[in-house]
Design a protein around this motif. Structure first.
Motif, PDB file in Angstrom:
ATOM      1  N   ASN B  33       0.830  -1.193   0.000  1.00 54.42           N
ATOM      2  CA  ASN B  33       0.000   0.000   0.000  1.00 54.42           C
ATOM      3  C   ASN B  33       0.871   1.252   0.000  1.00 54.42           C
ATOM      4  O   ASN B  33       1.378   1.676   1.029  1.00 54.42           O
ATOM      5  CB  ASN B  33      -0.917  -0.023   1.226  1.00 54.42           C
ATOM      6  CG  ASN B  33      -1.914   1.116   1.182  1.00 54.42           C
ATOM      7  OD1 ASN B  33      -1.833   1.989   0.329  1.00 54.42           O
ATOM      8  ND2 ASN B  33      -2.849   1.104   2.113  1.00 54.42           N
ATOM      9  N   ASN B  76      -9.615   1.367   3.192  1.00 53.43           N
ATOM     10  CA  ASN B  76      -9.487  -0.058   2.986  1.00 53.43           C
ATOM     11  C   ASN B  76     -10.810  -0.675   2.569  1.00 53.43           C
ATOM     12  O   ASN B  76     -10.874  -1.476   1.627  1.00 53.43           O
ATOM     13  CB  ASN B  76      -8.966  -0.711   4.281  1.00 53.43           C
ATOM     14  CG  ASN B  76      -8.581  -2.155   4.063  1.00 53.43           C
ATOM     15  OD1 ASN B  76      -7.861  -2.465   3.126  1.00 53.43           O
ATOM     16  ND2 ASN B  76      -9.086  -3.035   4.893  1.00 53.43           N
ATOM     17  N   PHE B  80      -9.760  -0.165  -1.358  1.00 51.64           N
ATOM     18  CA  PHE B  80      -8.775  -1.204  -1.625  1.00 51.64           C
ATOM     19  C   PHE B  80      -9.384  -2.596  -1.720  1.00 51.64           C
ATOM     20  O   PHE B  80      -8.912  -3.427  -2.511  1.00 51.64           O
ATOM     21  CB  PHE B  80      -7.667  -1.165  -0.561  1.00 51.64           C
ATOM     22  CG  PHE B  80      -6.873   0.105  -0.597  1.00 51.64           C
ATOM     23  CD1 PHE B  80      -6.657   0.857   0.539  1.00 51.64           C
ATOM     24  CD2 PHE B  80      -6.343   0.557  -1.799  1.00 51.64           C
ATOM     25  CE1 PHE B  80      -5.924   2.030   0.487  1.00 51.64           C
ATOM     26  CE2 PHE B  80      -5.617   1.723  -1.848  1.00 51.64           C
ATOM     27  CZ  PHE B  80      -5.409   2.465  -0.708  1.00 51.64           C
ATOM     28  N   ARG B  81     -10.425  -2.844  -0.956  1.00 53.42           N
ATOM     29  CA  ARG B  81     -11.036  -4.183  -1.046  1.00 53.42           C
ATOM     30  C   ARG B  81     -11.591  -4.421  -2.425  1.00 53.42           C
ATOM     31  O   ARG B  81     -11.459  -5.504  -2.981  1.00 53.42           O
ATOM     32  CB  ARG B  81     -12.151  -4.298   0.003  1.00 53.42           C
ATOM     33  CG  ARG B  81     -11.717  -5.196   1.109  1.00 53.42           C
ATOM     34  CD  ARG B  81     -12.747  -6.012   1.788  1.00 53.42           C
ATOM     35  NE  ARG B  81     -14.022  -5.473   2.027  1.00 53.42           N
ATOM     36  CZ  ARG B  81     -14.469  -5.170   3.238  1.00 53.42           C
ATOM     37  NH1 ARG B  81     -13.689  -5.330   4.297  1.00 53.42           N
ATOM     38  NH2 ARG B  81     -15.674  -4.708   3.402  1.00 53.42           N
ATOM     39  N   LEU B  83     -10.572  -2.922  -5.227  1.00 50.83           N
ATOM     40  CA  LEU B  83      -9.494  -3.018  -6.202  1.00 50.83           C
ATOM     41  C   LEU B  83      -8.781  -4.348  -6.106  1.00 50.83           C
ATOM     42  O   LEU B  83      -8.300  -4.870  -7.114  1.00 50.83           O
ATOM     43  CB  LEU B  83      -8.496  -1.878  -5.989  1.00 50.83           C
ATOM     44  CG  LEU B  83      -9.010  -0.483  -6.332  1.00 50.83           C
ATOM     45  CD1 LEU B  83      -7.958   0.557  -6.012  1.00 50.83           C
ATOM     46  CD2 LEU B  83      -9.389  -0.408  -7.794  1.00 50.83           C
ATOM     47  N   LEU B  84      -8.720  -4.899  -4.893  1.00 56.55           N
ATOM     48  CA  LEU B  84      -8.008  -6.167  -4.713  1.00 56.55           C
ATOM     49  C   LEU B  84      -8.634  -7.289  -5.521  1.00 56.55           C
ATOM     50  O   LEU B  84      -7.966  -8.253  -5.869  1.00 56.55           O
ATOM     51  CB  LEU B  84      -7.973  -6.557  -3.235  1.00 56.55           C
ATOM     52  CG  LEU B  84      -6.716  -6.109  -2.509  1.00 56.55           C
ATOM     53  CD1 LEU B  84      -6.847  -6.344  -1.026  1.00 56.55           C
ATOM     54  CD2 LEU B  84      -5.509  -6.866  -3.040  1.00 56.55           C
ATOM     55  N   PRO B  88      -3.370  -7.726  -6.912  1.00 58.30           N
ATOM     56  CA  PRO B  88      -2.538  -6.825  -6.120  1.00 58.30           C
ATOM     57  C   PRO B  88      -1.915  -5.700  -6.923  1.00 58.30           C
ATOM     58  O   PRO B  88      -1.705  -4.603  -6.397  1.00 58.30           O
ATOM     59  CB  PRO B  88      -1.462  -7.741  -5.522  1.00 58.30           C
ATOM     60  CG  PRO B  88      -1.481  -8.974  -6.347  1.00 58.30           C
ATOM     61  CD  PRO B  88      -2.836  -9.098  -6.916  1.00 58.30           C
ATOM     62  N   ALA B  91      -4.391  -2.990  -7.219  1.00 64.09           N
ATOM     63  CA  ALA B  91      -4.560  -2.358  -5.904  1.00 64.09           C
ATOM     64  C   ALA B  91      -3.402  -1.418  -5.614  1.00 64.09           C
ATOM     65  O   ALA B  91      -3.587  -0.335  -5.059  1.00 64.09           O
ATOM     66  CB  ALA B  91      -4.661  -3.431  -4.829  1.00 64.09           C
ATOM     67  N   GLY B  94      -3.875   1.616  -7.497  1.00 60.52           N
ATOM     68  CA  GLY B  94      -4.945   2.348  -6.833  1.00 60.52           C
ATOM     69  C   GLY B  94      -4.429   3.105  -5.627  1.00 60.52           C
ATOM     70  O   GLY B  94      -4.807   4.256  -5.382  1.00 60.52           O
ATOM     71  N   SER B  95      -3.533   2.457  -4.867  1.00 59.34           N
ATOM     72  CA  SER B  95      -2.990   3.144  -3.689  1.00 59.34           C
ATOM     73  C   SER B  95      -2.169   4.344  -4.131  1.00 59.34           C
ATOM     74  O   SER B  95      -2.086   5.343  -3.433  1.00 59.34           O
ATOM     75  CB  SER B  95      -2.162   2.189  -2.843  1.00 59.34           C
ATOM     76  OG  SER B  95      -0.976   1.823  -3.497  1.00 59.34           O
TER      77      SER B  95
END
Lengths: 294, 297, 366
Positions: B33, B76, B80-81, B83-84, B88, B91, B94-95
């Motif tokens: 992240n 999160n 992020f959930r 995008l996950l 990864p 994600a 995305g971060s």
């Protein structure tokens, strides 16, 4: 005013070239290279150093492309079995090391000062015509690169890269040497990026270590993701779109009367939100990759 | 000699808390992240805002921890959930986008000028011939205290056990009834708070500026990876190692090599030193020096 | 709905057009200033000087019968941003003169671009000897470091210091002043026991300070941009280095962002903020901004604007080539608030007065 428009398009075209180069690694092969900007920087510095040492500019171009190829090879061989995100961080570290060297080695790179006064291309023409000539040159090279990249992508090499991206185990079982494929993709990408860097050096007439900040790679990645990872036309669109936002900021600033900090914040925030929105809702970007359906 | 030890401790304190938080969350979410370092910057700014509003410093910092932790949990859950699900790599990108937005917010609200906490200016302490400012002493103390508390949480409480179970074998842990979402959210909250404390302490010894997070990115990742992503206390050891490398490299007198009384390596190369460290570590021990990273199954 | 949108569009267009027309009447010159970045305090001071000059010119009837306007762009403290700003000023706003920047490392590439485009350049804040080499079309309103470093070295030597440790930024400015100071100081019999050119933009300079401390100097000679100087001063304080005397080259720049408690007791030198004829300017500044000079540099920005206005008036037009010739002529002898501005054969300021200073809750003459 029209001159400024030419300026904006020229810069956008250069960045589009970088985006096309990164697409070969990231789009086709799925390689998460976060240090891509180092290749651009190497190309730009080579041109600057050649100017500083008063060598023929062509020599600078050749040096830049060769150096970028070597760096790309090195990056691709790093930890052959590193997971994608680990490799990404490793490439980030390599780019930072290259930038630190450029920052410190005054005798070669001019240090934090950079190298200024690099002769622009087409300097024999007057200022107005030179601008048009430069734009034409970059657009021509961009078109060539796009065509080449599309051919590559549609051909055997491209298919192998996509297989590497989607089903690496299958690719190995079919006899492909994954590391060699990775290297080829990275080196090709690096060389094209170096060409873009050389253009940049000539255009701004200045080369500095700031070119290789990590934030620049992130900008290129934004262009790719927004436009459509894997689709050559898409990434070019992404590049022009992001560059349009960047270039219009100074004017928006004057119009709205906001300070530079706020303008910088708005620009960064806009790009970030755009990228996030694309990731959440249009994962494939504005122009998704077209895979041949069997 | 003691100055060397102090310098190492100061630098370790700068990095450790943020690195530990990063490592702890990675164990559960399995993607690096990049916006984690921005939580540190956010925490520093929020503490400043609190202090400017008239709150005492400790209270401002506590509030900033709560808010930053909440932001971490929100991000999160909402971002992020989702995008996950695409992997990864997505994600991670995305971060990246999230960090851009966070930096933009901080820049727009606070401006680009470095700001400072409102403390009295006092002479530094002198301990055994070495000088350390009060802020630096607090920073070291806070880091040790918080790390100790986190270690206790991880190894002596049921929640810590659950977290370690999830990190080691997710499927099995969930089968025993552990609520993955709840644990992940809690760890996100804690790591956000850790980052806020780390950022505030760092800002206390230097200043609060928008680049605080970005400047931390590579050293913190280096520390976390060297310790093994997913091994939070390993990250603290990683931070220590990096601090030692950086401090040693710039304090060594190379004069004897070049025939001058004093010759040092240019300071900007210390950044390169930690990255080289990281690269070497990745090449030979990609799962961290302590080789206890949670492997992706 | 559609008609409403059309009306709104037409209104906006009219507004823009009228604003454009109103502005088109003005005589415009350009400026690239560090409004953000480490020299932001100085940039603000320069902006104030320009603002005062514009007010003064317009109160006296403007230039060529029209209002004078300075288009100020932010360099962000970085060369690429400054170059972009210069490009906009030269190609979009088409100004005949651009003033700026402050840091020599940014002024030089920016000016090189400008003079190539035919636009005249006025240096109002940079002092590196390399500024002299920018070329035809670049003029300096402020003196360069070959003179200031000699002044500083003499001053330090006369204060009985013999072992100097030197720290300055690693760019055209820092390199220039380091070289010149060392040359002059050692010629007098002093010794520069350690010299570090730090890389700008870091958040801590602790290690650099620790490195020069090892040389055991009897005086620390430093020069740094506002926000960076604040970090250096604070960390020197934290390391106990301020027990040794600190000497600042261009003291208002070095102390503008440093808390008074830490900077008290430093000595240094600075360009003289105003010349003998500068009292009215000083008063006007205090009246408008409610404080004394923020730095020593606003007067030079003021003189830059006045010089440009005089040149445009003399040329009788805003055509870049004519203005360039007129600048050289007007600069043969110009009475500015910073004293008499006379260009030497390289278009640099021939005589630059300096002051010995000390810091006690503000920069004071010594």
């Amino acid at each position: 005013m029209f001159d400024f428009f030419i300026h904006a398009v020229s810069v956008a075209a250069i960045y589009a070239l970088v985006a096309v180069s990164l697409n070969i690694q990231a789009g086709y092969a799925g390689l998460l290279n976060l240090g891509h900007i180092a290749f651009v920087g190497v190309g730009a510095y080579a041109v600057g150093i050649a100017h500083h040492l008063q060598w023929h500019p062509g020599l600078g171009w050749a040096m830049g492309i060769a150096a970028a190829a070597v760096l790309g090879f090195f990056m691709s061989r790093l930890g052959r079995n590193l997971g994608a995100d680990y490799w990404g961080i490793a490439t980030l570290a390599v780019a930072e090391i290259v930038r630190t060297i450029a920052l410190n080695e005054d005798w070669l790179t001019g240090g934090a000062q950079g190298i200024s006064g690099v002769t622009p291309l087409w300097s024999s023409l007057d200022a107005g015509s030179a601008r048009w000539a430069f734009l034409a040159t970059v657009l021509l090279v961009l078109a060539l690169a796009m065509g080449l990249s599309s051919r590559l992508g549609a051909g055997r090499f491209g298919r192998a890269l996509r297989l590497l991206r989607e089903e690496p185990a299958l690719a190995t079982s079919m006899g492909y040497d994954l590391v060699a494929l990775k290297s080829k993709a990275t080196v090709a990408s690096a060389m094209l990026a170096a060409v873009a860097g050389a253009f940049l050096g000539h255009y701004i007439s200045y080369v500095g270590p700031d070119f290789m900040l990590a934030s620049e790679t992130f900008l290129i990645w934004t262009m790719l993701m927004i436009g459509g990872l894997g689709h050559v036309g898409g990434v070019v669109l992404g590049a022009f779109l992001v560059q349009a936002i960047y270039a219009s900021m100074p004017f928006a600033k004057d119009w709205l009367g906001i300070g530079s900090d706020v303008a910088g914040a708005v620009r960064l925030g806009l790009i970030g939100c755009l990228l996030l929105a694309c990731l959440l809702w249009r994962k494939d970007g504005l122009v998704p990759e077209t895979l041949r359906k069997l | 000699m003691f100055q060397f030890v102090l310098d190492v401790l100061i630098r370790t304190a700068d990095l450790a808390l943020v690195a530990v938080g990063l490592s702890a969350v990675y164990a559960l979410v399995k993607f690096p992240n990049v916006s984690h370092v921005q939580y540190a910057a956010l925490g520093a700014f929020l503490t400043l805002a609190g202090q400017r509003l008239g709150l005492p410093f400790a209270l401002a910092m506590a509030l900033s921890c709560v808010v930053t932790g909440a932001v971490a949990v929100l991000l999160n859950t909402l971002v992020f959930r989702r995008l996950l699900r695409s992997g990864p790599a997505i994600a991670m990108i995305g971060s990246l986008a999230v960090s851009m937005v966070m930096v933009a917010l901080m820049l727009g609200v606070a401006g680009s000028r470095p700001l400072r906490y409102d403390f009295e200016i006092v002479s530094p302490l002198v301990i055994a011939g070495a000088r350390v400012s009060h802020a630096q002493a607090y920073s070291i103390g806070a880091a040790l205290l918080v790390l100790g508390g986190f270690a206790w949480l991880l190894y002596r409480t049921p929640m810590g056990r659950r977290m370690r179970a999830l990190a080691t074998n997710r499927a099995l842990a969930e089968a025993t009834g552990i609520d993955a979402h709840q644990v992940t959210n809690l760890i996100s909250l804690i790591s956000g708070a850790l980052a806020a404390i780390g950022g505030t302490m760092l800002a206390m010894t230097s200043d609060v500026h928008v680049n605080l997070g970005t400047d931390l990115l590579l050293p913190v990742f280096a520390a976390a990876i060297i310790g093994g992503l997913g091994n939070p206390l390993g990250a603290a050891a990683g931070a220590l190692l990096i601090a030692v490398a950086e401090t040693a490299v710039t304090n060594l007198n190379f004069g004897w090599l070049v025939g001058q009384p004093l010759a040092f390596l240019p300071v900007t190369y210390i950044g390169a030193a930690s990255f080289l460290f990281l690269l070497v570590a990745l090449l030979f021990k990609p799962y961290g020096l302590f080789d206890r990273e949670v492997r992706r199954v | 709905m559609k008609t409403l949108a059309m009306k709104a569009l037409a209104a906006a267009g009219l507004l823009a057009a009228s604003a454009g027309i109103a502005h088109a009447q003005d005589v415009t010159i350009g400026a690239v200033l560090p409004l953000t970045g480490p020299s932001a305090s100085i940039g603000e001071d320069q902006r104030r000087g320009m603002e005062l000059a514009v007010e003064r010119v317009n109160a006296a009837g403007g230039v060529l019968g029209r209002k004078l306007r300075v288009i100020i762009e932010d360099s962000g403290g970085r060369a690429p941003t400054a170059l972009d700003a210069a490009k906009k000023l030269a190609t979009v706003d088409k100004v005949p003169v651009v003033m700026g920047e402050y840091s020599s490392g940014i002024t030089i590439p920016t000016a090189q671009y400008l003079v190539k485009e035919g636009v005249s350049h006025l240096n109002i804040g940079s002092s590196s000897p390399r500024v002299r080499g920018i070329g035809e079309g670049s003029f300096s309103v402020i003196g360069l470091d070959d003179v200031s470093a000699k002044f500083a070295a003499t001053d330090v030597f006369e204060q009985k210091f013999r072992k100097a440790a030197f720290i300055a930024p690693n760019n055209a400015y820092g390199q220039g002043v380091a070289e010149e100071f060392k040359k002059n100081f050692e010629a007098m019999g002093g010794q520069v026991v350690a010299s570090i050119l730090y890389t700008a933009g870091q958040s801590t300079y602790r290690r650099e300070l620790q490195q020069i401390e090892r040389a055991a100097p009897d005086v620390y000679v430093y020069s740094a941009y506002g926000q960076e100087a604040a970090i250096i001063n604070r960390e020197a304080f934290d390391l106990g280095l301020n027990k040794t005397q600190w000497y600042a080259i261009y003291q208002t720049m070095c102390t503008t962002d440093t808390p008074a408690q830490i900077a008290n007791g430093q000595i240094g030198m600075e360009v003289s903020a105003v010349g003998p004829a500068g009292k009215p300017y000083e008063e006007a500044y205090s009246k408008k901004y409610g404080e004394k000079f923020k730095s020593a540099y606003s007067g030079y920005a003021y003189d830059g604007v006045m010089l440009s206005a005089a040149a445009i008036a003399k040329a009788g037009s805003t055509e870049a080539a004519k203005v360039r010739t007129a600048l050289a002529e007007v600069g043969r002898k110009f009475d500015g608030v910073t004293g008499e501005v006379v260009f030497d054969k390289d278009r640099q300021r021939a005589v630059q007065p300096y002051l010995r200073t000390r810091y006690q809750n503000g920069v004071l003459p010594r």
